[in-house]
Design a protein around this motif. Structure first.
Motif, short mmCIF file in Angstrom:
data_model
loop_
_atom_site.label_atom_id
_atom_site.label_comp_id
_atom_site.label_asym_id
_atom_site.label_seq_id
_atom_site.Cartn_x
_atom_site.Cartn_y
_atom_site.Cartn_z
N GLU A 28 5.64 14.69 1.14
CA GLU A 28 4.97 13.40 1.33
C GLU A 28 5.85 12.24 0.86
O GLU A 28 5.79 11.15 1.40
CB GLU A 28 3.62 13.39 0.61
CG GLU A 28 2.70 12.32 1.15
CD GLU A 28 1.28 12.46 0.64
OE1 GLU A 28 0.56 11.44 0.72
OE2 GLU A 28 0.87 13.54 0.18
N ALA A 44 2.43 1.64 -3.39
CA ALA A 44 1.45 2.10 -4.37
C ALA A 44 1.22 3.61 -4.21
O ALA A 44 1.15 4.34 -5.20
CB ALA A 44 0.13 1.34 -4.21
N ARG A 45 1.12 4.06 -2.97
CA ARG A 45 0.93 5.50 -2.73
C ARG A 45 2.14 6.29 -3.22
O ARG A 45 1.99 7.34 -3.83
CB ARG A 45 0.70 5.75 -1.23
CG ARG A 45 0.56 7.20 -0.86
CD ARG A 45 -0.71 7.81 -1.43
NE ARG A 45 -0.80 9.22 -1.04
CZ ARG A 45 -1.27 10.17 -1.79
NH1 ARG A 45 -1.75 9.89 -2.99
NH2 ARG A 45 -1.31 11.42 -1.37
N ARG A 46 3.33 5.78 -2.97
CA ARG A 46 4.56 6.44 -3.41
C ARG A 46 4.58 6.54 -4.95
O ARG A 46 4.90 7.58 -5.51
CB ARG A 46 5.78 5.68 -2.90
CG ARG A 46 7.09 6.33 -3.25
CD ARG A 46 8.24 5.63 -2.52
NE ARG A 46 9.52 6.12 -2.93
CZ ARG A 46 10.07 7.26 -2.51
NH1 ARG A 46 9.42 8.03 -1.68
NH2 ARG A 46 11.25 7.65 -2.95
N ASN A 47 4.22 5.45 -5.62
CA ASN A 47 4.17 5.45 -7.09
C ASN A 47 3.16 6.47 -7.60
O ASN A 47 3.40 7.17 -8.59
CB ASN A 47 3.85 4.06 -7.62
CG ASN A 47 5.01 3.11 -7.49
OD1 ASN A 47 6.16 3.54 -7.30
ND2 ASN A 47 4.73 1.82 -7.57
N GLU A 48 2.02 6.55 -6.92
CA GLU A 48 0.98 7.51 -7.31
C GLU A 48 1.50 8.95 -7.19
O GLU A 48 1.31 9.78 -8.08
CB GLU A 48 -0.23 7.30 -6.40
CG GLU A 48 -1.41 8.19 -6.67
CD GLU A 48 -2.53 7.92 -5.67
OE1 GLU A 48 -2.97 8.90 -5.02
OE2 GLU A 48 -2.94 6.75 -5.55
N LEU A 49 2.19 9.24 -6.09
CA LEU A 49 2.74 10.58 -5.88
C LEU A 49 3.82 10.91 -6.91
O LEU A 49 3.86 12.02 -7.44
CB LEU A 49 3.33 10.70 -4.46
CG LEU A 49 2.32 10.65 -3.32
CD1 LEU A 49 3.05 10.56 -1.98
CD2 LEU A 49 1.40 11.85 -3.36
N THR A 85 0.84 -1.19 0.00
CA THR A 85 0.00 0.00 0.00
C THR A 85 0.88 1.24 0.00
O THR A 85 0.61 2.20 -0.74
CB THR A 85 -0.94 0.00 1.22
OG1 THR A 85 -1.74 -1.19 1.17
CG2 THR A 85 -1.85 1.22 1.22
N GLY A 86 1.91 1.25 0.82
CA GLY A 86 2.84 2.38 0.86
C GLY A 86 3.54 2.58 -0.47
O GLY A 86 3.70 3.71 -0.94
#
Length: 175
Positions: free
Chosen positions: A172, A146-151, A143-144
């Protein structure tokens, strides 16, 4: 399903324990026997066991020395001590080294099977909890990530990003 190592310098005792364990209803599929601690360590380094049953006083290497080695090399491997020594010092040292129980010879077979069954169930439960924890940690990590990739994607693809938004994204991301 379970694999057990019995360590005792009296072959008749080892054979008797082996037969009792294999004929029990505890789903024990394999029991290996060793005559001393050195032989036991060889087995432990070559194969994976679910439980060790050991005597205390043996030639060449005592059960306590064996337990010290097990504690250093395989700290999660449960050990049950079966000994003719009723002295509290032996039991205390065994328990300090991580023994799950200390039985005095001659051992009642029903008690032996009850304790072996309990220790195997505890080991299995501990394994399930460890697996669940690993899965949860892996999910959190994914999850972390995925969030990093999104950012990162937002940072790279957004053309008209305000300076404040840009700084928020950098913060972030941990940079």
């Amino acid at each position: 399903m379970y694999k057990i190592l019995v360590v005792d310098d009296e072959p008749r005792v080892s054979a008797g324990i082996k037969n009792v364990l294999l004929s029990s209803e505890l789903q024990i599929t394999h029991v290996e026997t060793a005559l001393n601690g050195f032989e036991a360590i060889d087995y432990l380094r070559m194969e994976t066991f679910d439980l060790v049953l050991t005597d205390i006083q043996m030639s060449r290497m005592s059960g306590l020395e064996l337990m010290e080695t097990i504690y250093m090399e395989q700290p999660h491997l449960p050990v049950i001590v079966i000994s003719a020594h009723e002295k509290f010092d032996f039991a205390k040292k065994s328990l300090r080294l991580g023994a799950r129980d200390y039985l005095v010879k001659p051992v009642e077979l029903a008690e032996l099977l009850r304790i072996v069954g309990r220790v195997l169930r505890e080991k299995e439960e501990h394994g399930k909890q460890s697996l669940e924890r690993t899965i949860r940690e892996g999910e959190a990590e994914r999850t972390g990530a995925a969030r990093r990739n999104e950012l990162l994607l937002e940072l790279v693809t957004e053309r008209n990003l305000a300076k404040a938004d840009y700084e928020d994204l950098i913060d972030e991301l941990g940079g």
